[in-house]
Design a protein around this motif. Structure first.
Motif, short mmCIF file in Angstrom:
data_model
loop_
_atom_site.label_atom_id
_atom_site.label_comp_id
_atom_site.label_asym_id
_atom_site.label_seq_id
_atom_site.Cartn_x
_atom_site.Cartn_y
_atom_site.Cartn_z
N VAL A 1 0.84 -1.20 0.00
CA VAL A 1 0.00 0.00 0.00
C VAL A 1 0.87 1.25 0.00
N ASP A 2 2.09 1.11 -0.50
CA ASP A 2 3.02 2.24 -0.55
C ASP A 2 2.54 3.32 -1.52
N ILE A 3 2.88 4.56 -1.21
CA ILE A 3 2.62 5.66 -2.14
C ILE A 3 3.93 6.29 -2.61
N THR A 4 5.04 5.84 -2.02
CA THR A 4 6.37 6.33 -2.42
C THR A 4 7.18 5.19 -2.99
N ALA A 5 7.74 5.41 -4.18
CA ALA A 5 8.51 4.36 -4.85
C ALA A 5 9.93 4.30 -4.32
N ASP A 6 10.52 3.11 -4.42
CA ASP A 6 11.93 2.92 -4.09
C ASP A 6 12.57 2.26 -5.30
N LYS A 7 13.30 3.08 -6.09
CA LYS A 7 13.86 2.58 -7.35
C LYS A 7 15.18 1.83 -7.16
N SER A 8 15.56 1.56 -5.90
CA SER A 8 16.81 0.83 -5.67
C SER A 8 16.66 -0.65 -6.00
N TYR A 9 15.44 -1.13 -6.20
CA TYR A 9 15.23 -2.55 -6.54
C TYR A 9 14.28 -2.67 -7.72
N SER A 10 14.37 -3.79 -8.42
CA SER A 10 13.55 -4.02 -9.61
C SER A 10 12.82 -5.35 -9.58
N THR A 11 13.11 -6.15 -8.56
CA THR A 11 12.46 -7.46 -8.44
C THR A 11 12.04 -7.68 -6.99
N ILE A 12 10.84 -8.20 -6.82
CA ILE A 12 10.34 -8.55 -5.49
C ILE A 12 10.25 -10.06 -5.40
N LYS A 13 11.03 -10.61 -4.48
CA LYS A 13 11.04 -12.06 -4.26
C LYS A 13 10.29 -12.37 -2.96
N THR A 14 9.24 -13.16 -3.09
CA THR A 14 8.41 -13.48 -1.93
C THR A 14 8.53 -14.95 -1.59
N THR A 15 8.76 -15.24 -0.32
CA THR A 15 8.86 -16.61 0.18
C THR A 15 7.80 -16.82 1.25
N VAL A 16 6.95 -17.82 1.03
CA VAL A 16 5.90 -18.16 1.99
C VAL A 16 6.26 -19.49 2.63
N SER A 17 6.37 -19.50 3.93
CA SER A 17 6.67 -20.75 4.64
C SER A 17 5.35 -21.38 5.08
N ILE A 18 5.17 -22.66 4.75
CA ILE A 18 3.93 -23.36 5.03
C ILE A 18 4.21 -24.62 5.84
N LYS A 19 3.15 -25.18 6.42
CA LYS A 19 3.27 -26.37 7.27
C LYS A 19 2.62 -27.60 6.65
N ARG A 20 1.92 -27.42 5.55
CA ARG A 20 1.26 -28.54 4.89
C ARG A 20 1.78 -28.66 3.46
N SER A 21 2.38 -29.82 3.16
CA SER A 21 2.99 -30.00 1.84
C SER A 21 2.18 -30.86 0.90
N GLY A 22 1.13 -31.53 1.41
CA GLY A 22 0.37 -32.41 0.54
C GLY A 22 -0.96 -32.80 1.15
N TYR A 23 -1.84 -33.31 0.28
CA TYR A 23 -3.17 -33.77 0.70
C TYR A 23 -3.30 -35.25 0.37
#
Length: 252
Positions: free
Chosen positions: A147-169
């Motif tokens: 929800v940012d309104i100010t840009a930060d041009k020091s980066y060009s890629t956003i890497k997101t890592t989600v840690s989960i506890k369930r790997s299969g059904y």
């Protein structure tokens, strides 16, 4: 001559009786499955006519794979006990025939595919009672949004890592495989993180201990980490629902 005619008549009658018995036996060797009702999350669901998708998987009572069928046509099975499983994504959910007891649908590595499967429903010949197969969504969406309104041009890629506890059904008994796992995705940003949003499709968490956590790394053009942000708290994922996580990426 009369003796010969009687012998012929007797032989014919015997053949008829044997044939009739054989036909009667054959009728009870298999039964037609004709009363299946398909639902998707409790709502009526059917394939459109002409579509070749086969949403129904049939297993013997011991779990051995039998066949994969369309929901548009009747079919016959040898008399016995079976378990039926339905999904509207057959090619994605069940990749190859295997014993039902060994069938585990894993968390998609890119978190981009819902897991939709019915319970394994018991069904036995002569298949006279109607059987309802309710395809249930076992996953929900984690929606991340800056929800940012100010840009930060020091980066060009956003890497997101989600840690989960369930790997299969596990399809046979409707349980989940508890195992720590990381789902990672990278997304380019041309405006320094403003309007960043991404959806991760994950298994429902159920218990609070299974809630997911999120770490975000901002990378420059050389894929070097400029800054890292760990979102506060953990997020519950509800089946067939959206969990929203709004955050500031650039402002402190």
């Amino acid at each position: 001559m009369k003796v010969i005619n009687k012998l012929i008549l007797g032989a014919g009658l015997l053949f008829f009786m044997l044939t009739s018995c054989s036909n009667d036996d054959f009728k009870y060797e298999s039964s037609t499955v004709k009363s299946l009702d398909f639902q998707l999350n409790g709502e009526p669901w059917n394939l459109n006519v002409g579509i070749s998708t086969r949403p129904l998987f049939v297993y013997k009572d011991n779990g051995n794979y039998v066949a994969n069928y369309s929901s548009l046509y009747r079919f016959s099975l040898d008399d016995g006990k079976y378990k039926f499983v339905a999904t509207d994504y057959p090619e994605q959910m069940i990749l190859s025939p295997t014993n039902l007891n060994d069938l585990i649908v894993t968390q998609p590595a890119l978190a981009n595919q819902h897991v939709n499967l019915s319970d394994a429903m018991p069904y036995a010949s002569p298949f006279e009672e109607a059987l309802t197969l309710n395809i249930i969504t076992r996953t929900g969406i984690l929606r991340l949004k800056s929800v940012d309104i100010t840009a930060d041009k020091s980066y060009s890629t956003i890497k997101t890592t989600v840690s989960i506890k369930r790997s299969g059904y596990k399809v046979a008994d409707g349980t989940y495989v508890k195992e720590d796992m990381f789902v990672t995705r990278s997304k380019a940003t041309a405006n320094g993180g403003i309007n960043y949003t991404d959806d991760f499709i994950l298994f429902q968490t159920g218990e609070e201990s299974n809630n997911v956590r999120v770490k975000i790394e901002c990378l420059d053009q050389n894929m070097q980490v400029v800054k890292t942000k760990q979102l506060e708290g953990a997020f519950a994922i509800e089946a067939n629902k959206v969990t929203s996580a709004d955050f500031l990426l650039n402002e402190i």
